[in-house]
Motif scaffolding. Structure first.
Motif, PDB file in Angstrom:
ATOM      1  N   ILE A 150       0.875  -1.175   0.000  1.00 16.30           N
ATOM      2  CA  ILE A 150       0.000   0.000   0.000  1.00 16.30           C
ATOM      3  C   ILE A 150       0.910   1.221   0.000  1.00 16.30           C
ATOM      4  N   THR A 151       0.946   1.910  -1.103  1.00 15.48           N
ATOM      5  CA  THR A 151       1.827   3.064  -1.230  1.00 15.48           C
ATOM      6  C   THR A 151       1.275   4.233  -0.414  1.00 15.48           C
ATOM      7  N   PRO A 152       2.128   5.236  -0.091  1.00 14.11           N
ATOM      8  CA  PRO A 152       1.742   6.270   0.868  1.00 14.11           C
ATOM      9  C   PRO A 152       0.522   7.107   0.491  1.00 14.11           C
ATOM     10  N   GLY A 153       0.108   7.103  -0.780  1.00 14.26           N
ATOM     11  CA  GLY A 153      -1.082   7.854  -1.143  1.00 14.26           C
ATOM     12  C   GLY A 153      -2.321   6.989  -1.289  1.00 14.26           C
ATOM     13  N   SER A 154      -2.209   5.691  -0.977  1.00 10.45           N
ATOM     14  CA  SER A 154      -3.301   4.747  -1.207  1.00 10.45           C
ATOM     15  C   SER A 154      -4.161   4.557   0.040  1.00 10.45           C
ATOM     16  N   VAL A 155      -5.408   4.153  -0.194  1.00 12.45           N
ATOM     17  CA  VAL A 155      -6.418   3.856   0.815  1.00 12.45           C
ATOM     18  C   VAL A 155      -6.770   5.116   1.595  1.00 12.45           C
ATOM     19  N   ASN A 156      -5.870   5.579   2.442  1.00 11.05           N
ATOM     20  CA  ASN A 156      -6.040   6.825   3.184  1.00 11.05           C
ATOM     21  C   ASN A 156      -4.651   7.377   3.460  1.00 11.05           C
ATOM     22  N   PRO A 157      -4.242   8.475   2.797  1.00 12.45           N
ATOM     23  CA  PRO A 157      -2.892   9.000   2.993  1.00 12.45           C
ATOM     24  C   PRO A 157      -2.578   9.349   4.442  1.00 12.45           C
ATOM     25  N   PHE A 158      -3.625   9.623   5.235  1.00 17.95           N
ATOM     26  CA  PHE A 158      -3.396  10.007   6.629  1.00 17.95           C
ATOM     27  C   PHE A 158      -3.025   8.816   7.500  1.00 17.95           C
ATOM     28  N   PHE A 159      -3.150   7.597   6.970  1.00 19.76           N
ATOM     29  CA  PHE A 159      -2.646   6.422   7.685  1.00 19.76           C
ATOM     30  C   PHE A 159      -1.121   6.390   7.681  1.00 19.76           C
ATOM     31  N   TRP A 160      -0.495   6.981   6.645  1.00 18.06           N
ATOM     32  CA  TRP A 160       0.932   6.779   6.387  1.00 18.06           C
ATOM     33  C   TRP A 160       1.746   8.037   6.615  1.00 18.06           C
ATOM     34  N   ALA A 161       1.281   8.888   7.497  1.00 18.76           N
ATOM     35  CA  ALA A 161       2.038  10.083   7.872  1.00 18.76           C
ATOM     36  C   ALA A 161       2.052  10.178   9.398  1.00 18.76           C
ATOM     37  N   PRO A 162       3.211   9.893  10.007  1.00 15.75           N
ATOM     38  CA  PRO A 162       4.540   9.775   9.399  1.00 15.75           C
ATOM     39  C   PRO A 162       5.094   8.344   9.325  1.00 15.75           C
ATOM     40  N   VAL A 163       4.290   7.297   9.513  1.00 14.58           N
ATOM     41  CA  VAL A 163       4.787   5.924   9.443  1.00 14.58           C
ATOM     42  C   VAL A 163       4.303   5.276   8.155  1.00 14.58           C
ATOM     43  N   ALA A 164       5.223   4.779   7.346  1.00 14.84           N
ATOM     44  CA  ALA A 164       4.874   4.222   6.040  1.00 14.84           C
ATOM     45  C   ALA A 164       4.206   2.865   6.184  1.00 14.84           C
ATOM     46  N   ALA A 165       3.439   2.478   5.165  1.00 16.26           N
ATOM     47  CA  ALA A 165       2.834   1.148   5.125  1.00 16.26           C
ATOM     48  C   ALA A 165       3.916   0.096   4.919  1.00 16.26           C
ATOM     49  N   ILE A 166       3.568  -1.143   5.217  1.00 14.77           N
ATOM     50  CA  ILE A 166       4.520  -2.248   5.145  1.00 14.77           C
ATOM     51  C   ILE A 166       5.096  -2.355   3.725  1.00 14.77           C
ATOM     52  N   GLY A 167       6.392  -2.292   3.610  1.00 15.89           N
ATOM     53  CA  GLY A 167       7.065  -2.475   2.327  1.00 15.89           C
ATOM     54  C   GLY A 167       7.066  -1.280   1.413  1.00 15.89           C
TER      55      GLY A 167
END
Length: 615
Positions: free
Chosen positions: A334-351
């Motif tokens: 899941i790239t940082p802009g996918s599903v919900n970008p606020f999930f991945w700021a500031p911790v990136a999704a797996i991989g």
């Protein structure tokens, strides 16, 4: 749950100018002894990486164990690439020269690649890759930067590519960034850190951040498939001459779009492993949430699906002269802009910052490879939609005491992976299920200066997907489970001298609820559970047993407001990330809780009791 301050994107680029286009040099052909290319290596940049901009204040993190290093500092470091990526869509890879460090020549106990990046302003996430002599050594994504001042690091153990690092070669990077809508420019520096001396598990940390791990300061080099680095690595990707506007990776748009490269293999090859990278984009960005249906109305545009509802199954397949030699069900990064970008700021999704690669042991086919003729290696993605980026690296081990070896294929059993497909739909509501498994077996012998060795590979894949849509297409539930187990057995003189077992499991659960936000906008609420579990074990001779397990888990919940153009206007998110590593000597546990873009908890522990009790 706390609501993040509204991110009104127009505010970020109303008063900011966009930097002028960059002039990027053409890429240089890879330095491979197989192809005997003749080229000049451009000199590496003599200047060190620039100091961070004063506004670089927020680090976007990748929750992982850093590379396993000796207890001393790097013997030497080489800065190999520095570039600002602005208007780079359609441009060739940027290229620099790499020259082995004369002050600390090989052999090295570890080589670590470090990519340091910063975003000048708001920008979407972009896919990127780094190649050395045409061989991909890192596939990564940039953050989805929601404000100025975002910076990040990627540190990867690249010791397995030592054969390339011993020689001068072209170092290149692809990062297609557009400033048509967003002003953010990605500034990237890439360096290599070389270590010499024995790898130590002592309690003396090499840095303050290592103290919590009791000296275990990074992810170990992969054992089993890469017991020692290969002697030769050949890229199975696009040659530079064809990469003027697209990098070295192959672009796959459907399962009949089989990309390939023909190569010659040295006659003294006694072992071979094909490493494959694959990432999903555009219509297949959300392949794991794609329903299976033959016809009917499409779902709400913000319910995360591919354009064609052909189901949530994809399989990366490798072939040798048109014959199947390996496959993997890809991990859904899941790239940082996918599903919900606020999930991945500031911790990136797996991989996201270090995309996984997939290893296929081709040693049973060595007898075929060393027949003196050219061989075609092909890559494709079954049931895919536009588009996937794939590429491979062929790692070869050569017999230094012989000009030629002999070999032959003993067993080849490749039944098709048959999927059970069930679908029940009425207009925009319904459900679909896909399920299947397969067991693949290869074995072959190679006679070299090490004796007559038989390698047997048993690979089992198991897949299950359930996608259900309710409330007139406004609610989607996704459940996916992927399991794989590879058993590698090595025999000499009818006695087992080595075993390797690699097991992976990747469950994903996703619930998406969509509703009218007014003014043509949509509100999307999402709950996500995602996990990558990996267990490795190996045994060589007497007393040479080793094991490791990794469990990387994330749970997230939040909402976004999606505009008419499909862009996120504002949102909120909470994410709990837990990373656990354990082997026969050490344990490591890290837990990070993020709420509303801020880290509320960040704990590390080297206690095996704590790691066992966590989950």
């Amino acid at each position: 749950m706390k609501l993040v301050d509204s991110v009104l994107l127009s505010l970020f680029f109303t008063f900011l100018s966009v930097p002028p286009p960059l002039r990027l040099s053409a890429a240089i052909p890879p330095d491979s002894p197989i192809y005997d290319y003749d080229f000049e290596v451009p000199p590496p940049s003599p200047s060190p990486p620039p100091a961070a901009s004063p506004n670089t204040t927020l680090e976007y993190m990748d929750l992982t164990l850093p590379p396993l290093l000796p207890t001393q500092s790097p013997k030497c470091s080489v800065h190999v690439l520095q570039r600002d990526f602005a208007h780079t869509v359609g441009s060739p890879p940027v290229t620099s020269g790499y020259i082995p460090p004369p002050e600390c020549p090989a052999p090295w106990s570890r080589v670590v690649l470090e990519l340091a990046g910063a975003a000048s302003d708001v920008q979407k996430d972009r896919i990127a890759a780094v190649w050395l002599a045409g061989v991909e050594v890192l596939r990564t994504s940039t953050p989805f930067s929601m404000s100025p001042g975002v910076f990040w690091y990627v540190r990867k153990d690249v010791t397995r590519y030592t054969a390339l690092l011993r020689h001068a070669a072209a170092f290149s990077m692809m990062l297609e960034n557009s400033n048509a809508t967003f002003p953010g420019v990605f500034s990237v520096n890439v360096s290599l850190h070389f270590y010499r001396g024995a790898v130590s598990f002592s309690s003396s940390p090499v840095s303050d951040s290592a103290a919590a791990t009791g000296g275990l300061t990074a992810h170990p080099i992969i054992r089993g498939f890469y017991r020692e680095p290969a002697d030769l690595i050949i890229p199975i990707s696009r040659p530079t001459a064809a990469a003027a506007g697209g990098g070295h990776w192959f672009r796959v748009t459907n399962e009949t779009d089989r990309s390939s490269r023909t190569v010659l293999i040295p006659n003294n090859t006694y072992r071979a492993v094909l490493e494959v990278y694959a990432s999903h984009h555009s219509d297949d960005e959300y392949w794991y949430a794609n329903p299976l249906r033959s016809s009917g109305a499409t779902l709400a545009s913000d319910c995360l699906e591919s354009k064609k509802p052909n189901g949530a199954f994809r399989q990366v397949v490798a072939t040798l002269d048109g014959r199947y030699v390996g496959s993997a069900i890809p991990f859904p990064v899941i790239t940082p802009g996918s599903v919900n970008p606020f999930f991945w700021a500031p911790v990136a999704a797996i991989g996201a910052y270090d995309h996984p690669s997939y290893d296929f042991d081709l040693t049973p086919f060595v007898g075929k490879l060393i027949d003196g003729g050219p061989h075609e290696f092909g890559l494709t993605v079954k049931e895919c939609q536009p588009f996937w980026l794939v590429g491979g690296n062929l790692h070869l081990w050569l017999d230094a005491w012989s000009d030629a070896v002999e070999g032959g294929l003993i067993r080849y059993k490749v039944p098709p992976l048959r999927l059970g497909r069930q679908a029940d739909w009425k207009n925009t509501e319904g459900k679909s299920e896909m399920e299947g498994q397969v067991i693949i077996r290869f074995s072959g012998w190679v006679s070299s200066s090490a004796g007559n060795v038989t390698t047997s590979v048993r690979h089992k894949l198991k897949f299950k997907s359930h996608v259900e849509v309710e409330e007139k297409g406004e609610m989607k539930t996704v459940e996916m489970e992927m399991k794989a187990r590879t058993n590698l057995r090595i025999e000499r003189d009818h006695a087992v001298v080595g075993r390797v077992v690699v097991e992976t499991e990747s469950p994903l659960n996703l619930v998406v609820e969509s509703s009218n936000g007014g003014g043509g906008t949509r509100i999307r609420k999402t709950k996500l559970f995602h996990e990558m579990m990996e267990a490795r074990s190996s045994a060589e001779g007497k007393g040479g047993e080793w094991f490791s397990t990794i469990t990387d888990r994330q749970e997230a919940e939040g909402s976004v407001l999606v505009g008419e153009d499909g862009e996120v206007v504002w949102g909120s998110g909470e994410t709990k990330s837990t990373y656990k590593y354990r082997d026969d000597k050490k344990c490591y546990l890290r837990t990070v809780n993020m709420v509303g873009g801020k880290v509320k908890e960040d704990e590390e522990s080297s206690s095996c009791v704590a790691a066992a009790a966590d989950f």
